[in-house]
Design a protein around this motif. Structure first.
Motif, PDB file in Angstrom:
ATOM      1  N   PRO A   1       0.801  -1.232   0.000  1.00  0.00           N
ATOM      2  CA  PRO A   1       0.000   0.000   0.000  1.00  0.00           C
ATOM      3  C   PRO A   1       0.833   1.280   0.000  1.00  0.00           C
ATOM      4  CG  PRO A   1      -0.916  -1.589   1.530  1.00  0.00           C
ATOM      5  CD  PRO A   1       0.390  -2.162   1.055  1.00  0.00           C
TER       6      PRO A   1
ATOM      7  N   PRO B   1      -0.983   4.809   4.791  1.00  0.00           N
ATOM      8  CA  PRO B   1      -1.930   4.567   3.694  1.00  0.00           C
ATOM      9  C   PRO B   1      -3.362   4.895   4.098  1.00  0.00           C
ATOM     10  CG  PRO B   1      -0.453   2.691   4.007  1.00  0.00           C
ATOM     11  CD  PRO B   1      -0.270   3.586   5.187  1.00  0.00           C
TER      12      PRO B   1
ATOM     13  N   LEU C   1      -6.234   0.947   1.041  1.00  0.00           N
ATOM     14  CA  LEU C   1      -4.934   0.355   0.734  1.00  0.00           C
ATOM     15  C   LEU C   1      -4.213   1.123  -0.382  1.00  0.00           C
ATOM     16  CD1 LEU C   1      -5.793  -3.449   0.935  1.00  0.00           C
ATOM     17  CD2 LEU C   1      -4.828  -1.970   2.711  1.00  0.00           C
ATOM     18  N   ILE C   2      -4.257   2.442  -0.278  1.00  0.00           N
ATOM     19  CA  ILE C   2      -3.558   3.313  -1.209  1.00  0.00           C
ATOM     20  C   ILE C   2      -3.022   4.504  -0.436  1.00  0.00           C
ATOM     21  CG2 ILE C   2      -5.594   4.678  -1.838  1.00  0.00           C
ATOM     22  CD1 ILE C   2      -4.519   4.665  -4.743  1.00  0.00           C
TER      23      ILE C   2
END
Length: 448
Positions: free
Chosen positions: A63, A146, A150-151
């Motif tokens: 991530p 993150p 999940l970014i």
């Protein structure tokens, strides 16, 4: 439907196509491994824009290496919207970055305080993207943690871009090496530390050719320090293009090289210095000049049956580079018709070098003895060179076999005109002689 409504619908449709997303740029995170000089590569990705519904899932990525890029200046999005569909996919690499003061003595005025401000604390990544149609580097400041999806969000702070990464310039013409850059202070604290308007910056262009490199040009708009003198007549248009109080700001660093020569080929490194931040791109310049082609003797060659025509000389003159030139000999027409490989002995002269850096080369062909059936067959030399289209460039002469043709129409007309002029001269001479004789006789009669 009215015309205005049609145009609006088309425009909205095009806008939807252009802004459709997401657009993901696949990258690699490159890191040093131990002290042995090895490198490790870890998959990463940049999400430049996204459609409705949030970012697409990427369970294959860490991530912290799946970055949703906030680009306040819009430079990255604009660059990839213009990216041609048929162009090769760009190569993208990321590496960790540490903000540091400018090392060049002429740019030290950008960082009077040698320690970096607290506003630049935290992780930084340098993204480098290269392809035949663009080259860029962008400094990203990721958030520490993150997002729930999940970014990781990251802001593009400084981006340096060229749309001419592989300029190809004709020998003797001016070269314009395109360069632009954008900057947005990473935090409100960093923006507050600046006076209203864009900050001072430093720009340097370096040239490397055949293993040797040197500083070509340096500029520091907004600073009054000493700057090295430009070399090779180089000029840069270094300035901010706008003066908005808070940014983002767009700058121009395009380089002009007058009347390029072969020694100016090679890599050009452009570095933009801001206080504690640097971005750079590399351009690969090549020089070319297509050959001129001539064939002698021309336009006709003569030979009797069973004899060899005179040696043909095909001159490829004033071309660059010297590598990659090929000379082919062929015949056109004749008893077999079409194009055939010419028979005979071939050899080349040595290269002749000219003062502008170009070269010339002559190819020779001693044709084989001819037959009556080869009357009006044509000999052609075809030149292939990297500066020419795939088909190359050619020149040709026509073979006349003795005893098989009278004078051509042009020759007959020339002979007629020559005879007419000669007869006119003879008549004029007779008239002049008669006149002089009569005049002389009259003078004698007066004396008597």
């Amino acid at each position: 439907m009215k015309l205005g409504s049609v145009l609006l619908s088309v425009a909205l449709g095009l806008a939807t196509v252009v802004s459709a997303g997401p657009v993901v740029l696949e990258c690699w995170l490159v890191e040093d491994v131990g002290g042995g000089g090895g490198l490790s590569k870890t998959p990463a990705a940049l999400l430049l824009r996204q459609g409705p519904g949030g970012p697409p899932p990427r369970p294959d990525l860490d991530p912290k290496l799946y970055l949703s890029v906030h680009d306040p200046a819009g430079t990255l999005q604009a660059a990839f919207r213009r990216y041609p569909r048929g162009a090769p996919a760009p190569h993208c690499e990321m590496s960790h970055y540490v903000p540091l003061p400018a090392s060049a003595y002429w740019a030290r005025g950008l960082t009077p305080e040698r320690s970096c401000p607290r506003s630049l604390d935290g992780p930084w990544l340098m993204v480098s993207v290269s392809s035949p149609v663009l080259s860029l580097s962008s400094l990203l400041q990721p958030q520490p943690e993150p997002e729930p999806g999940l970014i990781t969000k990251a802001t593009a702070v400084l981006t340096v871009l060229t749309h001419t990464p592989v300029p190809r310039i004709r020998l003797g013409q001016d070269a314009l090496l395109d360069l632009s850059f954008t900057y947005m202070p990473p935090t409100p604290e960093a923006a507050a530390a600046l006076a209203l308007g864009p900050p001072p910056f430093g720009l340097e262009w370096r040239h490397q050719h055949q293993g040797k490199g040197h500083l070509l040009l340096a500029a520091t708009p907004g600073l009054n320090g000493q700057v090295p003198v430009a070399r090779e007549g180089a000029v840069t248009f270094a300035s901010w293009d706008d003066s908005e109080p808070w940014g983002p700001w767009t700058g121009n660093g395009t380089l002009r090289l007058p009347a390029v020569r072969p020694t100016q080929e090679g890599a050009y490194l452009a570095i933009v210095h801001l206080p504690y931040l640097q971005g750079q791109v590399t351009l690969e310049l090549t020089v070319y000049k297509p050959p001129k082609v001539s064939l002698t003797p021309a336009p006709l060659i003569w030979a009797a049956p069973g004899e060899a025509p005179p040696t043909l000389v095909c001159l490829a003159s004033h071309f660059y580079p010297s590598e990659g030139l090929e000379i082919e000999w062929e015949t056109r027409g004749g008893p077999e018709g079409g194009f055939q490989k010419a028979e005979g002995q071939r050899w080349h002269s040595t290269l002749h070098h000219h003062s502008d850096g170009s070269v010339s080369l002559a190819g020779h062909l001693q044709p084989s003895p001819v037959t009556k059936e080869q009357h009006q067959m044509r000999y052609a030399c075809r030149i292939h060179h990297p500066s020419l289209p795939v088909s190359g460039r050619s020149a040709e002469v026509t073979l006349e076999v003795a005893g098989l043709s009278g004078p051509s129409l042009e020759d007959s007309m020339g002979l007629f005109l020559s005879a007419f002029l000669l007869l006119s001269l003879i008549k004029a001479s007779g008239w002049l002689g008669a006149y002089l004789f009569t005049a002389n006789k009259s003078e004698k009669e007066k004396v008597q």
